[in-house]
Scaffold this motif. Structure first.
Motif, PDB file in Angstrom:
ATOM      1  N   THR A 194       0.840  -1.205   0.000  1.00 29.25           N
ATOM      2  CA  THR A 194       0.000   0.000   0.000  1.00 29.25           C
ATOM      3  C   THR A 194       0.872   1.251   0.000  1.00 29.25           C
ATOM      4  O   THR A 194       0.573   2.230  -0.694  1.00 29.25           O
ATOM      5  CB  THR A 194      -0.935   0.008   1.227  1.00 29.25           C
ATOM      6  N   ALA A 195       1.952   1.230   0.772  1.00 27.53           N
ATOM      7  CA  ALA A 195       2.880   2.369   0.830  1.00 27.53           C
ATOM      8  C   ALA A 195       3.494   2.627  -0.530  1.00 27.53           C
ATOM      9  O   ALA A 195       3.622   3.779  -0.969  1.00 27.53           O
ATOM     10  CB  ALA A 195       3.966   2.106   1.868  1.00 27.53           C
ATOM     11  N   LYS A 196       3.865   1.568  -1.222  1.00 25.07           N
ATOM     12  CA  LYS A 196       4.452   1.706  -2.563  1.00 25.07           C
ATOM     13  C   LYS A 196       3.437   2.296  -3.532  1.00 25.07           C
ATOM     14  O   LYS A 196       3.767   3.164  -4.353  1.00 25.07           O
ATOM     15  CB  LYS A 196       4.934   0.345  -3.062  1.00 25.07           C
ATOM     16  N   GLN A 197       2.211   1.831  -3.423  1.00 25.49           N
ATOM     17  CA  GLN A 197       1.129   2.346  -4.274  1.00 25.49           C
ATOM     18  C   GLN A 197       0.924   3.847  -4.059  1.00 25.49           C
ATOM     19  O   GLN A 197       0.656   4.594  -5.010  1.00 25.49           O
ATOM     20  CB  GLN A 197      -0.159   1.585  -3.967  1.00 25.49           C
ATOM     21  N   LEU A 198       1.068   4.279  -2.805  1.00 21.57           N
ATOM     22  CA  LEU A 198       0.859   5.684  -2.475  1.00 21.57           C
ATOM     23  C   LEU A 198       2.137   6.508  -2.581  1.00 21.57           C
ATOM     24  O   LEU A 198       2.105   7.734  -2.410  1.00 21.57           O
ATOM     25  CB  LEU A 198       0.294   5.805  -1.046  1.00 21.57           C
ATOM     26  N   GLY A 199       3.240   5.852  -2.831  1.00 18.57           N
ATOM     27  CA  GLY A 199       4.517   6.560  -2.945  1.00 18.57           C
ATOM     28  C   GLY A 199       4.951   7.201  -1.646  1.00 18.57           C
ATOM     29  O   GLY A 199       5.442   8.330  -1.616  1.00 18.57           O
ATOM     30  N   ASP A 200       4.791   6.463  -0.539  1.00 20.70           N
ATOM     31  CA  ASP A 200       5.108   7.018   0.770  1.00 20.70           C
ATOM     32  C   ASP A 200       5.564   5.897   1.705  1.00 20.70           C
ATOM     33  O   ASP A 200       5.534   4.711   1.351  1.00 20.70           O
ATOM     34  CB  ASP A 200       3.874   7.719   1.351  1.00 20.70           C
ATOM     35  N   GLU A 201       5.976   6.295   2.893  1.00 16.95           N
ATOM     36  CA  GLU A 201       6.344   5.338   3.932  1.00 16.95           C
ATOM     37  C   GLU A 201       5.238   5.307   4.982  1.00 16.95           C
ATOM     38  O   GLU A 201       4.844   6.352   5.508  1.00 16.95           O
ATOM     39  CB  GLU A 201       7.669   5.743   4.589  1.00 16.95           C
ATOM     40  N   ILE A 202       4.738   4.109   5.267  1.00 15.95           N
ATOM     41  CA  ILE A 202       3.646   3.949   6.224  1.00 15.95           C
ATOM     42  C   ILE A 202       4.118   3.062   7.367  1.00 15.95           C
ATOM     43  O   ILE A 202       4.716   2.012   7.140  1.00 15.95           O
ATOM     44  CB  ILE A 202       2.401   3.340   5.548  1.00 15.95           C
ATOM     45  N   THR A 203       3.825   3.491   8.591  1.00 16.01           N
ATOM     46  CA  THR A 203       4.285   2.765   9.772  1.00 16.01           C
ATOM     47  C   THR A 203       3.159   2.580  10.778  1.00 16.01           C
ATOM     48  O   THR A 203       2.464   3.552  11.117  1.00 16.01           O
ATOM     49  CB  THR A 203       5.434   3.527  10.471  1.00 16.01           C
TER      50      THR A 203
END
Length: 280
Positions: free
Chosen positions: A258-267
């Motif tokens: 999901t993080a890759k899809q959104l182009g971000d880092e999710i924690t």
């Protein structure tokens, strides 16, 4: 002395939630004065609360309050004596109000309200525990109450960019994580958060099991690591199989996708999970 009519008794009952006979007696003792009758019932309720406090409140419900902007959340457990009361709409409304008070006040004094609820419900009511989260930086606080209100979850999920938090994909991910926590009952977010003594205990139990007796040292170490990996897959949220995808991927892998899809880092930063009646 004012005439005590059925309508007056009904009005007092509506105001206080007390029983019909209690309301009639309160009005009689108060000379028909509604305000004095309310005070009478509150005093009677306080006395009732002290008597019922000796009875065990082992059932109850979990409630939550999430701020409209998703930056703060509260989870509470309120106990009752029976499931019948735990399902009562008045009791549930009280639980919701308790959660809101913990969210909006630093140290709310809820004793008067608790005693009034004891008088109304006629069971011992106890506010067992609460947890409050405020988001740090970019992120979202979300909650979930499972059907029946016996299990509740509060979680903080962070993002690298502010705009990510507003995206539906991120919101859906956070919602799915709350469902995962409710179903999977993890105890820590990741392996790094597992106390060393817990890991040592699991390792010791496995090492002393009958199936590992007589194994050579080199093989034993490899087997023990495999046992610990399986333990982490149950104990740690990110190592669990992601329920919504039939455990075909781990929670960590799904979050990364999901993080890759959104182009971000999710924690996933932290969570709490309450279950009615469990040891806190």
């Amino acid at each position: 002395m004012a005439e005590i009519t059925a309508a007056t008794v009904g009005k007092l009952r509506e105001m206080t939630g007390a029983g019909m006979m209690d309301c009639k007696k309160a009005l009689t003792e108060s000379g028909g004065d509604l305000d004095k009758a309310v005070d009478y019932l509150r005093k009677k309720g306080a006395a009732t609360a002290s008597v019922k406090a000796a009875r065990v409140a082992k059932d109850g419900a979990i409630a939550q309050y999430i701020s409209p902007d998703g930056k703060m959340g509260v989870l509470v457990e309120v106990n009752s004596e029976t499931d019948f009361v735990a399902r009562n709409e008045i009791f549930r409304a009280f639980c919701d109000e308790v959660a809101k008070r913990f969210a909006t006040e630093a140290n709310p004094d809820l004793e008067n309200e608790r005693q009034a609820m004891v008088a109304k419900i006629r069971e011992n009511i106890q506010i067992a525990r609460h947890a409050k989260m405020d988001v740090s930086g970019n992120g979202m606080i979300a909650g979930y109450i499972h059907t029946g209100a016996k299990v509740g979850v509060l979680v903080e999920v962070g993002a690298g960019k502010a705009e990510t938090v507003a995206k539906e994909e991120f919101k859906q991910l956070v919602k799915d994580i709350t469902l995962q926590i409710a179903a999977g009952h993890p105890h820590a977010v990741s392996r790094e958060q597992v106390p060393a003594d817990v890991v040592a205990k699991e390792r010791d139990i496995a090492a002393q099991s009958d199936r590992l007796k007589g194994k050579p040292a080199q093989a034993l170490e490899k087997i023990l690591q495999g046992v610990l990996d399986k333990f982490y897959q149950t104990y740690c949220l990110v190592d669990q199989g992601f329920v919504k995808r039939n455990s075909e991927v781990s929670v960590k892998e799904h979050v990364a996708q999901t993080a890759k899809q959104l182009g971000d880092e999710i924690t996933i930063r932290r969570f709490v999970r309450f279950q009615v009646g469990e040891d806190a």
